[in-house]
Design an enzyme around this catalytic site. Sequence first.
Site, short mmCIF file in Angstrom:
data_model
loop_
_atom_site.label_atom_id
_atom_site.label_comp_id
_atom_site.label_asym_id
_atom_site.label_seq_id
_atom_site.Cartn_x
_atom_site.Cartn_y
_atom_site.Cartn_z
N ARG A 186 0.83 -1.21 0.00
CA ARG A 186 0.00 0.00 0.00
C ARG A 186 0.87 1.27 0.00
O ARG A 186 0.43 2.32 -0.42
CB ARG A 186 -0.88 0.03 1.26
CG ARG A 186 -2.06 -0.91 1.22
CD ARG A 186 -2.71 -1.02 2.60
NE ARG A 186 -3.25 0.23 3.11
CZ ARG A 186 -4.48 0.66 2.90
NH1 ARG A 186 -5.31 -0.05 2.17
NH2 ARG A 186 -4.91 1.80 3.43
N ARG A 194 9.60 5.83 -3.50
CA ARG A 194 10.01 6.62 -4.68
C ARG A 194 11.35 7.29 -4.44
O ARG A 194 11.75 7.52 -3.30
CB ARG A 194 8.92 7.61 -5.08
CG ARG A 194 8.33 8.48 -4.04
CD ARG A 194 7.38 9.50 -4.70
NE ARG A 194 5.97 9.12 -4.63
CZ ARG A 194 5.14 9.50 -3.66
NH1 ARG A 194 5.58 10.25 -2.67
NH2 ARG A 194 3.88 9.14 -3.67
N ARG A 199 -8.82 -6.37 13.76
CA ARG A 199 -8.09 -5.48 14.64
C ARG A 199 -9.00 -4.32 14.99
O ARG A 199 -9.83 -3.89 14.17
CB ARG A 199 -6.82 -4.92 13.96
CG ARG A 199 -5.77 -5.93 13.74
CD ARG A 199 -5.20 -6.52 15.00
NE ARG A 199 -4.27 -5.65 15.70
CZ ARG A 199 -3.75 -5.95 16.88
NH1 ARG A 199 -4.10 -7.06 17.52
NH2 ARG A 199 -2.88 -5.14 17.45
N ARG A 222 0.17 5.95 16.38
CA ARG A 222 0.34 7.29 15.84
C ARG A 222 -0.47 8.30 16.63
O ARG A 222 -1.37 7.94 17.39
CB ARG A 222 -0.05 7.33 14.36
CG ARG A 222 -1.46 6.89 14.07
CD ARG A 222 -1.73 6.80 12.56
NE ARG A 222 -3.12 6.45 12.33
CZ ARG A 222 -3.64 6.21 11.13
NH1 ARG A 222 -2.89 6.27 10.06
NH2 ARG A 222 -4.91 5.91 11.00
N GLU A 279 -3.59 6.65 18.93
CA GLU A 279 -4.24 5.41 18.47
C GLU A 279 -3.52 4.18 19.03
O GLU A 279 -2.32 4.01 18.81
CB GLU A 279 -4.24 5.35 16.94
CG GLU A 279 -5.05 6.47 16.32
CD GLU A 279 -5.27 6.32 14.82
OE1 GLU A 279 -4.86 5.30 14.24
OE2 GLU A 279 -5.85 7.25 14.24
N TYR A 308 -10.02 -5.17 3.23
CA TYR A 308 -9.34 -3.95 3.66
C TYR A 308 -9.55 -2.86 2.60
O TYR A 308 -8.65 -2.49 1.88
CB TYR A 308 -7.86 -4.31 3.81
CG TYR A 308 -6.92 -3.34 4.48
CD1 TYR A 308 -7.34 -2.17 5.06
CD2 TYR A 308 -5.55 -3.63 4.52
CE1 TYR A 308 -6.44 -1.31 5.66
CE2 TYR A 308 -4.64 -2.78 5.13
CZ TYR A 308 -5.11 -1.62 5.69
OH TYR A 308 -4.20 -0.77 6.28
N ASP A 312 -10.37 0.86 1.04
CA ASP A 312 -10.38 2.30 1.28
C ASP A 312 -11.73 2.84 0.85
O ASP A 312 -12.50 2.16 0.18
CB ASP A 312 -9.25 2.97 0.47
CG ASP A 312 -7.91 2.83 1.17
OD1 ASP A 312 -7.89 2.81 2.42
OD2 ASP A 312 -6.88 2.75 0.48
#
Length: 367
Positions: free
Chosen positions: A171, A175, A248, A279, A299, A347, A349
Site C-alpha cells: 500500500r 520513490r 483489529r 500514531r 491510536e 481492507y 479504502d
Amino acid sequence: MKYDYLIVGSGLFGAVFAYEAKKAGKKCLVIDKRDHIGGNIYSEMVEGIHVHKYGAHIFHTSNRQIWDYVNQFAEFNQYINSPIAVYKDELYNLPFNMNTFSKMWNIRTPQDAQEIIRRQIEKENIREPKNLEEQALSLVGRDVYEKLIKGYTQKQWGRKCTELPSFIIKRLPLRFTYDNNYFNDRFQGIPIGGYTPIIEKMLEGAEVLLNTDYFSFIRENPDIAQRVVYTGMIDEYFDFCLGHLEYRTVRFETEILDCENYQGNAVVNYTDAEVPYTRIIEHKHFEFGTQEKTVISREYSSEWKPGIEPYYPINDERNTALYAKYKELADREEHVIFGGRLGHYKYYDMDKVIASALETAAGEFGR
Ligand code: FAD
Ligand code: UDP
C-alpha cells in the site's frame, strides 16, 4: 412488505447504496446500531475542529468517476497527506522517499539511495517474498525495515511481520524523488465541513433508524423488506457458526489541548515497538485550522473482542480461508446482499467502498 430494501449500516457502503436506490425509485429503510450515521467516517465538531472520531480519514483515488461522484456531496480541500515517522529520537518523512533516505544515510542523490538499497536487498537474498517481512526487505532493505516498518506493523497488527501477508506493505509508495505525498493517487483531499454531511446528503429522504441492531429488529419485523443490504460483520450474520473471523480494533485516546499547535503535522507515526501507540493525529491540520486550542488522538491498536468496534479485517491465510466458507453461505442467501469492509471482509479504502456499492447498485437497478 413495507420497503424494497432494508439497509443495515449507515456507513459509506450503505449510504451510497441508499442514494442510488432512492434515485431508482426504491423505498429504503436504513438502520444502524450506533447512535449516529456515517459508520467509521463519522466526524464531529470539537472546539471548532472536525474530529475524525474513528481514525484519520483522507480521501484519495485515481478513479475520476469516483472522484466526480463524491464531489457531488462535498467540496474537498487541498490537503496532501505527508506523515512524519518518529523512531526513538530520529525523525523521518513518509512514505519512503528521498527525504527519508537522505536523512537516514546522509546522502543526496537517487543513485546513492538506490545503490544502498540494492546492496541491502542483495544481502537478504530473498527470491520470492512469502510474507510482509520478506516483502519489505526485498523492496527497501534492512535499515528502513528495522526503523520504519517492523515495530509499527507489529503494533498495528499484533502479529509478527513474518505472519502477515505481503500486500499490506505494498500500500505504501517507494520513490526516489523528494516527494512526501503518502499517496500516488491523482485525486486527494478532506471534505470541507467534515465527512458526516456527505452521508447526510446521501441519506436525504431515506428513513433512518439509529440505535437499532439488525438481529433483534429482523426478529421483530421479518417481513419488513423485499431485500436486505447487510454491511455488518459477515461472521456475525451467520452467528459465528463456522468460527470467528479476526479483526483489529483501535482505541482512540482523544484530548483537547490548550495550545495552538501540538505536533506541526496531522499525522505522526511512532514506529518503534516501545511506544505503545501507533500514531498521534492532530485533527486541525487536516483543514489548516487556526483555532486557539487543538485536539489530538493517540491510536492504540488491539485485537477485536465482542462488544467493541471491529476496524481492520486481518487478511492472513486462516482468515481468508474462513471468509471463503462464509462467502459460500452468503451466496446462498438469496434476499441478502453483503457489502462493505465488514460484509466483504476486505481492507477497502473509501473510494473502493464507493465503487463496490455503485457496482452492487448497478447490478440491482442497471446503470
Ligand atoms: P462501516 O463504516 O464500518 O459501516 C458499517 C455500519 O454498519 C456501521 O455504522 C455499523 O454500526 C453498522 N452495523 C454493523 N453491524 C450492524 C448491525 N448488526 N445492526 C445495525 N447496524 C450495524 N479509507 C480511506 O480511503 N482513507 C483513509 O484514510 C482511511 N483511514 C481509515 C482509518 C481507520 C482507523 C479505519 C478503521 C479505516 C480507514 N479507512 C480509510 C477505511 C474506511 O473507513 C472504510 O473504507 C469505510 O468507512 C467503510 O465503509 P463501510 O460502510 O463498509 O463500513
Ligand atoms: N506501515 C509501516 N510504517 C508506517 C506506516 C505504515 O510499516 O509508518 C505499514 C503497516 O504495516 C501498515 C501498512 O504499512 O499496516 C499500510 O499503512 P497505511 O498507512 O496504508 O495503513 P492504514 O492505517 O491506512 O490502514
